[in-house]
Design an enzyme around this catalytic site. Structure first.
Site, PDB file in Angstrom:
ATOM      1  N   ASN A   1       5.991 -25.161  10.693  1.00  0.00           N
ATOM      2  CA  ASN A   1       6.556 -25.957  11.798  1.00  0.00           C
ATOM      3  C   ASN A   1       8.074 -25.817  11.745  1.00  0.00           C
ATOM      4  O   ASN A   1       8.616 -25.203  10.821  1.00  0.00           O
ATOM      5  CB  ASN A   1       6.105 -27.418  11.707  1.00  0.00           C
ATOM      6  CG  ASN A   1       6.535 -28.052  10.396  1.00  0.00           C
ATOM      7  OD1 ASN A   1       7.720 -28.111  10.089  1.00  0.00           O
ATOM      8  ND2 ASN A   1       5.569 -28.499   9.606  1.00  0.00           N
TER       9      ASN A   1
ATOM     10  N   ASP B   1       0.017 -23.635   5.987  1.00  0.00           N
ATOM     11  CA  ASP B   1       1.364 -23.966   5.493  1.00  0.00           C
ATOM     12  C   ASP B   1       1.263 -24.725   4.161  1.00  0.00           C
ATOM     13  O   ASP B   1       1.918 -24.378   3.163  1.00  0.00           O
ATOM     14  CB  ASP B   1       2.059 -24.812   6.570  1.00  0.00           C
ATOM     15  CG  ASP B   1       3.551 -24.977   6.364  1.00  0.00           C
ATOM     16  OD1 ASP B   1       4.112 -24.295   5.494  1.00  0.00           O
ATOM     17  OD2 ASP B   1       4.152 -25.800   7.095  1.00  0.00           O
TER      18      ASP B   1
ATOM     19  N   SER C   1      -1.130 -20.782  15.088  1.00  0.00           N
ATOM     20  CA  SER C   1      -1.296 -21.808  16.157  1.00  0.00           C
ATOM     21  C   SER C   1      -2.739 -22.226  16.433  1.00  0.00           C
ATOM     22  O   SER C   1      -2.955 -23.119  17.257  1.00  0.00           O
ATOM     23  CB  SER C   1      -0.669 -21.364  17.495  1.00  0.00           C
ATOM     24  OG  SER C   1       0.726 -21.551  17.483  1.00  0.00           O
TER      25      SER C   1
ATOM     26  N   GLY D   1      -4.958 -23.734  14.544  1.00  0.00           N
ATOM     27  CA  GLY D   1      -5.448 -24.919  13.846  1.00  0.00           C
ATOM     28  C   GLY D   1      -4.854 -26.165  14.468  1.00  0.00           C
ATOM     29  O   GLY D   1      -5.182 -26.526  15.600  1.00  0.00           O
TER      30      GLY D   1
HETATM   31  N1  AR6 Z   1      -5.788 -18.761   4.746  1.00  0.00           N
HETATM   32  C1  AR6 Z   1      -5.958 -18.240   5.968  1.00  0.00           C
HETATM   33  N2  AR6 Z   1      -6.063 -18.986   7.078  1.00  0.00           N
HETATM   34  C2  AR6 Z   1      -5.995 -20.332   6.937  1.00  0.00           C
HETATM   35  C3  AR6 Z   1      -5.825 -20.969   5.688  1.00  0.00           C
HETATM   36  C4  AR6 Z   1      -5.709 -20.120   4.557  1.00  0.00           C
HETATM   37  N3  AR6 Z   1      -5.532 -20.618   3.328  1.00  0.00           N
HETATM   38  N4  AR6 Z   1      -5.790 -22.322   5.886  1.00  0.00           N
HETATM   39  C5  AR6 Z   1      -5.973 -22.524   7.210  1.00  0.00           C
HETATM   40  N5  AR6 Z   1      -6.100 -21.329   7.837  1.00  0.00           N
HETATM   41  P1  AR6 Z   1      -2.894 -24.237  10.896  1.00  0.00           P
HETATM   42  P2  AR6 Z   1      -1.093 -23.981  13.196  1.00  0.00           P
HETATM   43  C6  AR6 Z   1      -6.279 -21.049   9.286  1.00  0.00           C
HETATM   44  O1  AR6 Z   1      -3.291 -25.607  11.293  1.00  0.00           O
HETATM   45  O2  AR6 Z   1      -2.225 -24.196  14.142  1.00  0.00           O
HETATM   46  C7  AR6 Z   1       0.770 -27.268   9.652  1.00  0.00           C
HETATM   47  O3  AR6 Z   1       0.756 -28.622   9.291  1.00  0.00           O
HETATM   48  C8  AR6 Z   1      -6.874 -22.134  10.141  1.00  0.00           C
HETATM   49  O4  AR6 Z   1      -8.294 -22.121  10.090  1.00  0.00           O
HETATM   50  O5  AR6 Z   1      -2.640 -23.974   9.456  1.00  0.00           O
HETATM   51  O6  AR6 Z   1      -0.118 -22.886  13.488  1.00  0.00           O
HETATM   52  C9  AR6 Z   1       2.196 -26.741   9.876  1.00  0.00           C
HETATM   53  O7  AR6 Z   1       3.132 -27.371   9.036  1.00  0.00           O
HETATM   54  C10 AR6 Z   1      -6.360 -21.751  11.515  1.00  0.00           C
HETATM   55  O8  AR6 Z   1      -7.221 -20.779  12.147  1.00  0.00           O
HETATM   56  O9  AR6 Z   1      -1.548 -23.745  11.675  1.00  0.00           O
HETATM   57  C11 AR6 Z   1       2.433 -27.063  11.317  1.00  0.00           C
HETATM   58  O10 AR6 Z   1       2.869 -28.388  11.509  1.00  0.00           O
HETATM   59  C12 AR6 Z   1      -5.027 -21.064  11.230  1.00  0.00           C
HETATM   60  O11 AR6 Z   1      -4.984 -20.856   9.813  1.00  0.00           O
HETATM   61  C13 AR6 Z   1       1.079 -26.867  11.956  1.00  0.00           C
HETATM   62  O12 AR6 Z   1       0.130 -27.120  10.910  1.00  0.00           O
HETATM   63  C14 AR6 Z   1      -3.796 -21.851  11.627  1.00  0.00           C
HETATM   64  O13 AR6 Z   1      -4.028 -23.249  11.422  1.00  0.00           O
HETATM   65  C15 AR6 Z   1       0.879 -25.456  12.413  1.00  0.00           C
HETATM   66  O14 AR6 Z   1      -0.320 -25.374  13.124  1.00  0.00           O
END
Ligand code: AR6
Length: 176
Positions: free
Chosen positions: A27, A37, A120, A122
């Site tokens: 973020n 993250d 993006s 998640g």
């Molecule tokens: N390895 C690979 N993919 C993953 C992992 C992992 N260890 N963990 C989750 N994913 P998100 P965003 C996938 O929410 O939507 C955070 O709080 C997950 O299934 O991690 O860009 C940041 O600080 C999904 O498909 O990221 C921001 O505030 C993808 O990674 C916000 O979330 C992205 O999910 C960013 O949201």
């Protein structure tokens, strides 16, 4: 040599990958969060947070580099994806910018291997199918249009469902 670069779609926790850089879906504060993250900060250790405090945040669509600290990956490229607001607020351009700017850092640093999560899709709510199409087509275009040292780009999918989506869209993008 774009043809020499392998695009791999793997179901894997991105924090385990032994590559020159993994991309973080962060973020704007770059001070950690949940999802990928949180997993990256957890695996990299406190030094990553201390380093990120010096980076001064990151705008949506832009990207910044840090060391990987305790990760197997040598570096982390932090990027900030758009929050999905329905698709009319430039989300697609901002998401493509994330991939392009991360690739540009990898190019400048002469990285050979790089891994992306599904930015993006998640907490930020971007529909998986549309996000995957942008991820694959933007990376493909960058590889084809730029001189670079990349030999492997991994799309790290967290679920079997995400992996199937990536495989289907990859075949579709490459058949056109
Ligand atoms: N390895 C690979 N993919 C993953 C992992 C992992 N260890 N963990 C989750 N994913 P998100 P965003 C996938 O929410 O939507 C955070 O709080 C997950 O299934 O991690 O860009 C940041 O600080 C999904 O498909 O990221 C921001 O505030 C993808 O990674 C916000 O979330 C992205 O999910 C960013 O949201």
């Amino acid at each position: 040599m774009a043809n020499a670069t392998k695009l791999r779609i793997k179901q894997v926790d991105i924090t385990t990958l032994d590559v020159d850089a993994i991309v973080n879906a962060a973020n704007q504060t770059l001070l950690g969060g949940r999802g990928v993250d949180g997993a990256i900060h957890e695996a990299a250790g406190d030094e990553l947070l201390a380093y990120c405090k010096l980076l001064g945040g990151c705008k949506t669509g832009e990207a910044k580099l840090s060391p990987g600290f305790n990760l197997k990956a040598r570096h982390v490229i932090h990027t900030v994806g758009p929050v999905w607001e329905g698709g009319q607020l430039g989300e697609a351009i901002l998401l493509a910018n994330c991939y392009r700017n991360a690739m540009a850092i990898a190019q400048k640093e002469r990285f050979v291997s790089l891994a992306f999560p599904a930015i993006s899709t998640g907490a930020f709510g971007y529909p998986m199918e549309a996000a995957t199409r942008i991820a694959i087509s933007t990376v493909r275009e960058f590889l084809e249009q730029n001189e670079h040292d990349l030999r492997e780009v991994v799309f790290a999918c967290f679920s079997p469902k995400a992996m199937l989506t990536y495989e289907r869209i990859h075949d579709d993008v490459y058949s056109h």
